[in-house]
Design a protein around this motif. Structure first.
Motif, PDB file in Angstrom:
ATOM      1  N   ASP A 147      33.415  84.160  26.873  1.00 26.22           N
ATOM      2  CA  ASP A 147      32.157  83.745  26.234  1.00 26.22           C
ATOM      3  C   ASP A 147      30.974  84.511  26.817  1.00 26.22           C
ATOM      4  O   ASP A 147      30.080  84.950  26.085  1.00 26.22           O
ATOM      5  N   TYR A 148      30.967  84.659  28.106  1.00 23.14           N
ATOM      6  CA  TYR A 148      29.894  85.359  28.800  1.00 23.14           C
ATOM      7  C   TYR A 148      29.810  86.815  28.341  1.00 23.14           C
ATOM      8  O   TYR A 148      28.736  87.324  27.999  1.00 23.14           O
ATOM      9  N   LEU A 149      30.952  87.491  28.303  1.00 23.53           N
ATOM     10  CA  LEU A 149      30.979  88.891  27.891  1.00 23.53           C
ATOM     11  C   LEU A 149      30.641  89.035  26.417  1.00 23.53           C
ATOM     12  O   LEU A 149      29.985  90.005  26.014  1.00 23.53           O
ATOM     13  N   TYR A 150      31.050  88.071  25.606  1.00 14.92           N
ATOM     14  CA  TYR A 150      30.718  88.106  24.182  1.00 14.92           C
ATOM     15  C   TYR A 150      29.199  88.069  23.988  1.00 14.92           C
ATOM     16  O   TYR A 150      28.652  88.815  23.181  1.00 14.92           O
ATOM     17  N   ARG A 151      28.516  87.198  24.720  1.00 14.10           N
ATOM     18  CA  ARG A 151      27.055  87.105  24.594  1.00 14.10           C
ATOM     19  C   ARG A 151      26.392  88.421  24.978  1.00 14.10           C
ATOM     20  O   ARG A 151      25.452  88.874  24.326  1.00 14.10           O
ATOM     21  N   ILE A 152      26.891  89.053  26.019  1.00 10.54           N
ATOM     22  CA  ILE A 152      26.331  90.338  26.431  1.00 10.54           C
ATOM     23  C   ILE A 152      26.575  91.395  25.357  1.00 10.54           C
ATOM     24  O   ILE A 152      25.665  92.127  24.967  1.00 10.54           O
ATOM     25  N   ALA A 153      27.783  91.468  24.855  1.00 13.16           N
ATOM     26  CA  ALA A 153      28.107  92.447  23.819  1.00 13.16           C
ATOM     27  C   ALA A 153      27.280  92.195  22.555  1.00 13.16           C
ATOM     28  O   ALA A 153      26.821  93.143  21.905  1.00 13.16           O
ATOM     29  N   PHE A 154      27.062  90.940  22.221  1.00 13.17           N
ATOM     30  CA  PHE A 154      26.280  90.614  21.024  1.00 13.17           C
ATOM     31  C   PHE A 154      24.824  91.053  21.179  1.00 13.17           C
ATOM     32  O   PHE A 154      24.211  91.549  20.234  1.00 13.17           O
ATOM     33  N   ILE A 155      24.266  90.892  22.363  1.00 13.76           N
ATOM     34  CA  ILE A 155      22.890  91.328  22.616  1.00 13.76           C
ATOM     35  C   ILE A 155      22.769  92.833  22.367  1.00 13.76           C
ATOM     36  O   ILE A 155      21.779  93.296  21.816  1.00 13.76           O
ATOM     37  N   TYR A 156      23.774  93.593  22.733  1.00 12.98           N
ATOM     38  CA  TYR A 156      23.735  95.039  22.532  1.00 12.98           C
ATOM     39  C   TYR A 156      24.008  95.417  21.076  1.00 12.98           C
ATOM     40  O   TYR A 156      23.292  96.227  20.511  1.00 12.98           O
ATOM     41  N   THR A 157      25.048  94.864  20.500  1.00 14.06           N
ATOM     42  CA  THR A 157      25.491  95.321  19.179  1.00 14.06           C
ATOM     43  C   THR A 157      24.802  94.618  18.017  1.00 14.06           C
ATOM     44  O   THR A 157      24.762  95.153  16.921  1.00 14.06           O
ATOM     45  N   LYS A 158      24.311  93.404  18.238  1.00 10.93           N
ATOM     46  CA  LYS A 158      23.690  92.570  17.192  1.00 10.93           C
ATOM     47  C   LYS A 158      24.656  92.291  16.041  1.00 10.93           C
ATOM     48  O   LYS A 158      24.246  92.101  14.908  1.00 10.93           O
ATOM     49  N   THR A 178      31.746  95.996  29.672  1.00 11.95           N
ATOM     50  CA  THR A 178      31.227  95.508  28.394  1.00 11.95           C
ATOM     51  C   THR A 178      29.996  96.309  27.971  1.00 11.95           C
ATOM     52  O   THR A 178      29.869  96.694  26.801  1.00 11.95           O
ATOM     53  N   ILE A 179      29.115  96.568  28.901  1.00  6.41           N
ATOM     54  CA  ILE A 179      27.915  97.356  28.595  1.00  6.41           C
ATOM     55  C   ILE A 179      28.307  98.758  28.150  1.00  6.41           C
ATOM     56  O   ILE A 179      27.816  99.267  27.135  1.00  6.41           O
ATOM     57  N   ASN A 180      29.212  99.379  28.885  1.00  5.22           N
ATOM     58  CA  ASN A 180      29.652 100.735  28.525  1.00  5.22           C
ATOM     59  C   ASN A 180      30.325 100.761  27.164  1.00  5.22           C
ATOM     60  O   ASN A 180      30.073 101.650  26.344  1.00  5.22           O
ATOM     61  N   ARG A 181      31.181  99.796  26.902  1.00  5.39           N
ATOM     62  CA  ARG A 181      31.878  99.746  25.609  1.00  5.39           C
ATOM     63  C   ARG A 181      30.890  99.460  24.480  1.00  5.39           C
ATOM     64  O   ARG A 181      31.041  99.975  23.365  1.00  5.39           O
ATOM     65  N   SER A 182      29.859  98.654  24.742  1.00  9.11           N
ATOM     66  CA  SER A 182      28.826  98.384  23.735  1.00  9.11           C
ATOM     67  C   SER A 182      28.068  99.662  23.399  1.00  9.11           C
ATOM     68  O   SER A 182      27.781  99.933  22.234  1.00  9.11           O
ATOM     69  N   TYR A 183      27.743 100.439  24.438  1.00  9.10           N
ATOM     70  CA  TYR A 183      27.093 101.730  24.196  1.00  9.10           C
ATOM     71  C   TYR A 183      28.005 102.648  23.381  1.00  9.10           C
ATOM     72  O   TYR A 183      27.549 103.346  22.478  1.00  9.10           O
ATOM     73  N   ASP A 184      29.289 102.658  23.706  1.00  9.47           N
ATOM     74  CA  ASP A 184      30.238 103.467  22.938  1.00  9.47           C
ATOM     75  C   ASP A 184      30.215 103.059  21.469  1.00  9.47           C
ATOM     76  O   ASP A 184      30.226 103.908  20.581  1.00  9.47           O
ATOM     77  N   TYR A 185      30.190 101.762  21.222  1.00  8.42           N
ATOM     78  CA  TYR A 185      30.150 101.276  19.837  1.00  8.42           C
ATOM     79  C   TYR A 185      28.866 101.730  19.146  1.00  8.42           C
ATOM     80  O   TYR A 185      28.895 102.189  18.003  1.00  8.42           O
ATOM     81  N   LEU A 186      27.728 101.611  19.829  1.00  6.82           N
ATOM     82  CA  LEU A 186      26.457 101.993  19.223  1.00  6.82           C
ATOM     83  C   LEU A 186      26.406 103.483  18.900  1.00  6.82           C
ATOM     84  O   LEU A 186      25.728 103.889  17.957  1.00  6.82           O
ATOM     85  N   ARG A 187      27.121 104.304  19.668  1.00 10.22           N
ATOM     86  CA  ARG A 187      27.157 105.742  19.409  1.00 10.22           C
ATOM     87  C   ARG A 187      28.243 106.123  18.402  1.00 10.22           C
ATOM     88  O   ARG A 187      28.276 107.259  17.933  1.00 10.22           O
TER      89      ARG A 187
END
Length: 164
Positions: A12-23, A60-69
């Motif tokens: 749940d914690y990681l999901y919230r972080i990923a959601f903040i990045y990816t929206k 999670t942050i790194n993977r979120s950045y990968d997704y955004l790129r």
């Protein structure tokens, strides 16, 4: 810690972080799944220099950045522009959830500004801890925090004025 216990503790914690990045709910879920999958495959690489939570957050942050790129994200944005404002039920539901003034204002900020605000206020990390996590100088983190606050202030003031 075995993978099942790790998932139960941090998902749940990681999901919230990923959601903040990816929206995006599905993208956030995908990011978290990838993080746990990669952790499972490479658990032997975790050296314990930081806590497991910090290690997973960084992944999670790194993977979120990968997704955004990624092309997948760019294609999604491009299709939204071409198709106009046609939104699905899930997207409408997500937008209703995000109507909270502060959340909406924070999500409107660029990723670099969002991440420092999230880590500082939401995760209650110190500037030094954020600097280590993001591999930045502490002065850079302070500058980003200050810039993010400046960008956020007028957005929140407009919301307050609109409610009156």
């Amino acid at each position: 810690m075995d993978i099942e216990q790790c998932i139960n503790t941090y998902s749940d914690y990681l999901y919230r972080i990923a959601f903040i990045y990816t929206k995006d709910r599905s993208a956030a879920e995908e990011v978290v799944q990838d993080v746990f999958f990669n952790y499972y495959r490479k658990a032997h690489q975790f050296q314990g220099d930081a806590t497991l939570k910090t290690y997973l957050v960084k992944m999670t942050i790194n993977r979120s950045y990968d997704y955004l790129r990624s092309w997948k994200n760019k294609k999604h944005i491009f299709l939204e522009i071409i198709q106009g404002t046609s939104k699905g039920t899930e997207q409408i539901y997500v937008e209703q959830e995000l109507r909270g003034e502060v959340t909406a204002a924070v999500l409107a900020l660029p990723v670099k500004d969002r991440e420092v605000l999230l880590l500082y206020y939401y995760e209650e990390l110190t500037v030094t801890e954020i600097a280590v996590l993001l591999e930045l100088a502490a002065s850079t983190v302070k500058s980003r925090l200050q810039r993010a606050r400046k960008k956020l202030k007028p957005k929140l003031q407009m919301e307050v004025m609109a409610d009156e």
